[in-house]
Scaffold this active site. Structure first.
Site, short mmCIF file in Angstrom:
data_model
loop_
_atom_site.label_atom_id
_atom_site.label_comp_id
_atom_site.label_asym_id
_atom_site.label_seq_id
_atom_site.Cartn_x
_atom_site.Cartn_y
_atom_site.Cartn_z
N GLY A 50 0.42 -0.67 0.15
CA GLY A 50 0.27 -0.36 0.11
C GLY A 50 1.31 0.98 -0.21
O GLY A 50 0.29 2.41 0.78
N ILE A 79 -5.84 9.64 10.82
CA ILE A 79 -4.90 11.05 10.46
C ILE A 79 -5.29 10.95 8.47
O ILE A 79 -6.05 10.45 7.61
CB ILE A 79 -3.74 9.22 9.43
CG1 ILE A 79 -3.09 8.85 10.67
CG2 ILE A 79 -2.44 9.77 9.33
CD1 ILE A 79 -2.04 9.19 12.08
N ALA A 94 -12.13 -5.20 13.51
CA ALA A 94 -12.08 -6.83 13.76
C ALA A 94 -10.80 -7.57 13.32
O ALA A 94 -10.24 -7.81 14.05
CB ALA A 94 -13.39 -7.70 13.61
N VAL A 128 -2.79 -8.26 -1.77
CA VAL A 128 -2.15 -8.81 -0.81
C VAL A 128 -3.14 -9.76 -0.30
O VAL A 128 -3.23 -10.92 0.36
CB VAL A 128 -2.59 -7.62 0.32
CG1 VAL A 128 -1.72 -7.02 0.58
CG2 VAL A 128 -3.84 -7.25 0.49
N ASN A 138 1.08 -2.29 5.40
CA ASN A 138 0.41 -2.01 5.66
C ASN A 138 -0.80 -1.75 4.84
O ASN A 138 -2.02 -1.17 4.97
CB ASN A 138 1.09 -0.36 5.29
CG ASN A 138 0.46 1.24 4.66
OD1 ASN A 138 0.39 2.03 5.80
ND2 ASN A 138 -0.13 1.31 3.51
N TYR A 161 -14.43 -3.21 10.13
CA TYR A 161 -12.67 -3.01 9.84
C TYR A 161 -12.34 -2.97 11.39
O TYR A 161 -10.16 -3.73 11.55
CB TYR A 161 -12.75 -1.30 10.00
CG TYR A 161 -11.43 -0.35 9.76
CD1 TYR A 161 -10.76 -0.94 8.89
CD2 TYR A 161 -10.87 0.16 10.95
CE1 TYR A 161 -9.62 0.06 8.84
CE2 TYR A 161 -10.00 0.59 11.12
CZ TYR A 161 -8.97 0.64 9.82
OH TYR A 161 -7.70 1.70 9.79
N LYS A 187 -8.11 -5.06 12.25
CA LYS A 187 -7.00 -4.30 13.03
C LYS A 187 -7.15 -5.35 14.44
O LYS A 187 -5.54 -5.22 14.79
CB LYS A 187 -7.68 -2.89 13.42
CG LYS A 187 -7.36 -2.30 12.11
CD LYS A 187 -6.52 -2.58 11.06
CE LYS A 187 -6.73 -1.62 10.22
NZ LYS A 187 -4.95 -1.77 9.17
N1 LIG Z 1 -6.11 7.03 7.28
C1 LIG Z 1 -6.46 7.00 8.66
O1 LIG Z 1 -7.06 7.77 9.50
C2 LIG Z 1 -5.50 5.64 9.35
C3 LIG Z 1 -5.94 5.23 10.96
C4 LIG Z 1 -5.69 4.41 11.05
C5 LIG Z 1 -5.06 3.06 10.96
N2 LIG Z 1 -5.18 2.96 9.24
C6 LIG Z 1 -4.80 2.40 8.33
O2 LIG Z 1 -3.07 2.71 7.41
C7 LIG Z 1 -2.88 1.87 6.33
C8 LIG Z 1 -2.81 2.57 5.18
O3 LIG Z 1 -4.17 3.88 5.43
P1 LIG Z 1 -4.25 5.15 4.81
O4 LIG Z 1 -5.29 5.75 5.20
O5 LIG Z 1 -2.59 5.07 3.72
O6 LIG Z 1 -5.63 4.49 2.47
P2 LIG Z 1 -5.71 5.02 1.76
O7 LIG Z 1 -6.51 4.63 1.44
O8 LIG Z 1 -4.50 6.38 1.91
O9 LIG Z 1 -4.00 4.27 1.04
C9 LIG Z 1 -4.71 2.15 1.30
C10 LIG Z 1 -3.37 2.17 0.34
O10 LIG Z 1 -3.13 0.30 0.12
C11 LIG Z 1 -3.60 -0.04 -1.25
N3 LIG Z 1 -4.07 -1.42 -1.40
C12 LIG Z 1 -5.48 -1.29 -1.22
N4 LIG Z 1 -5.93 -2.76 -1.35
C13 LIG Z 1 -4.74 -3.29 -1.66
C14 LIG Z 1 -4.60 -4.41 -1.88
N5 LIG Z 1 -6.65 -5.43 -2.01
N6 LIG Z 1 -3.18 -4.36 -2.20
C15 LIG Z 1 -2.58 -4.14 -2.24
N7 LIG Z 1 -2.85 -2.50 -1.98
C16 LIG Z 1 -4.16 -2.96 -1.46
C17 LIG Z 1 -3.79 0.97 -2.18
O11 LIG Z 1 -4.18 1.31 -3.62
C18 LIG Z 1 -3.38 2.18 -1.56
O12 LIG Z 1 -1.96 3.08 -1.98
C19 LIG Z 1 -4.21 1.31 6.28
O13 LIG Z 1 -4.22 -0.50 6.95
C20 LIG Z 1 -5.97 1.18 7.70
O14 LIG Z 1 -6.24 1.00 8.28
C21 LIG Z 1 -5.03 4.59 8.80
#
Ligand SMILES: NC(=O)c1ccc[n+]([C@@H]2O[C@H](COP(=O)([O-])OP(=O)(O)OC[C@H]3O[C@@H](n4cnc5c(N)ncnc54)[C@H](O)[C@@H]3O)[C@@H](O)[C@H]2O)c1
Length: 247
Positions: A10, A185, A154, A61, A87, A152, A156
Site C-alpha cells: 500500500g 490520519i 475486528a 494482498v 500497511n 474494520y 485490526k
Molecule cells: N488514515 C487513517 O486515519 C488511518 C487510521 C488508522 C489506521 N490506518 C491504516 O493505515 C493503512 C493505510 O491507510 P491509508 O489511510 O494510507 O489509506 P489509503 O487508502 O490512502 O492507502 C491505502 C493503500 O493501500 C493500497 N491497497 C488497497 N487495497 C490493496 C490490496 N488489496 N493490495 C495491495 N494494495 C492495496 C491502495 O492502493 C493504497 O495505495 C491501512 O491499513 C489503514 O487501515 C489509517
C-alpha cells in the site's frame, strides 16, 4: 538505514507513501508494493526525483500468487528484504446493521488475511537479513471500537494478535515485530470517514492536541521502528493518536 531494503505494501498512497518517502530519505532502497500500478509508479517517480532509489511491484494482498511472484522477482533483483511494512488496508465505514457478509469478508480479507499472506510471502527474505524488521500499520479502532465499524475494528484487532504471536515466534530469530495503531490520519480513508466540516470540527474537539495526524507522523515512527535505534522495542502495539484515547 543506508543500503537497507524496505518493502511497503500500500505504498502508492497515503500513509504507505509517506513511509516509503521517509525511509528513502533515511537511505533505504524502497519497494512500493501496491494494487494500483498508476499511483505506485507515480510515487516511484517522485522518490527518484528526490534522489532516492525505489521500484514498483504490482501486488494484491489477497492474491498469494501475486505476492509470491513479487517475492521471487525481488529475490533475483535485490537478494533480500530487511524491512517489511504491512500497511495496505481499506476502510468502508458502516454500522453493524449495515454490514452484510460480503462486506465483512472483503474488509477481513484485505486487512487481516492480506497481512497474513504478506508476511508469509516475504518472511524467507527477511530471514536472510541481519536487520529484520516487520512494522504493521494497525489501528486504534482495535483498542477503542471506534472508527470504521466492527468489521474494520475486528480486522485490526486480528492484526494486533498476529503481531503479538509473530513477536514471540520471530524474536528468537532476530526479527523485530511491532505495530503502529493510528487513530485519525489525513488520507483518503479519513475523507471518507469524516466528509463534512461539522464532523471534522467534532472530531478535532476529541483530540487533546487539536490536530489531525499527518501521514508523516506515522512515517517517522515507522522509520524509527525499522532502524537500529529501536532494537529492544519488540511486540508492541503503539498508539499514535494525539492523546485522544487515554485523555
Ligand atoms: N488514515 C487513517 O486515519 C488511518 C487510521 C488508522 C489506521 N490506518 C491504516 O493505515 C493503512 C493505510 O491507510 P491509508 O489511510 O494510507 O489509506 P489509503 O487508502 O490512502 O492507502 C491505502 C493503500 O493501500 C493500497 N491497497 C488497497 N487495497 C490493496 C490490496 N488489496 N493490495 C495491495 N494494495 C492495496 C491502495 O492502493 C493504497 O495505495 C491501512 O491499513 C489503514 O487501515 C489509517
Amino acid at each position: 538505514m543506508k543500503d537497507r531494503i524496505a518493502l511497503v505494501t500500500g505504498g502508492a498512497m497515503g500513509i504507505g507513501k509517506a513511509i516509503a518517502i521517509d525511509m528513502c530519505k533515511e537511505g533505504a532502497k524502497v519497494i512500493i508494493a501496491d494494487i494500483s500500478k498508476e499511483a505506485g509508479q507515480k510515487t516511484v517517480d517522485e522518490i527518484k526525483k528526490m534522489g532516492g532509489t525505489a521500484l514498483f511491484k504490482q501486488i494484491n494482498v489477497v492474491d498469494y500468487e501475486s505476492l509470491n511472484i513479487a517475492a521471487d522477482e525481488i529475490s533475483k533483483e535485490l537478494g533480500k528484504i530487511d524491512i517489511l511494512v504491512v500497511n495496505a488496508g481499506i476502510s468502508i465505514k458502516k454500522s453493524f446493521e449495515e454490514i452484510d457478509e460480503a462486506l465483512w469478508d472483503k474488509v477481513l480479507d484485505i486487512n487481516l488475511k492480506g497481512s497474513f499472506l504478506t508476511v508469509k510471502a516475504f518472511l524467507n527474505h527477511i530471514k536472510e537479513s541481519k536487520y529484520g524488521k516487520i512494522v504493521v500499520i494497525s489501528s486504534g479502532s482495535a483498542l477503542t471500537g471506534t472508527g470504521g465499524g466492527i468489521h474494520y475494528a475486528a480486522s485490526k484487532a486480528g492484526q494486533n494478535a498476529m503481531v503479538l504471536n509473530l513477536a514471540k515466534e520471530l524474536g528468537p530469530k532476530g526479527i523485530n515485530v511491532n505495530a503502529i495503531a493510528p487513530r485519525v490520519i489525513q488520507t483518503d480513508i479519513l475523507d471518507h470517514l469524516y466528509p463534512d466540516e461539522q464532523s471534522r470540527k467534532e472530531l478535532l474537539n476529541k483530540i487533546p492536541i487539536r490536530k489531525i495526524g499527518q501521514p508523516e507522523d506515522i512515517a517517522y515512527l515507522a522509520s524509527f521502528l525499522a532502524s537500529d535505534k529501536s532494537k529492544y522495542l519488540h511486540g508492541q502495539i503503539i498508539l499514535l493518536d494525539g492523546g485522544r484515547t487515554h485523555q
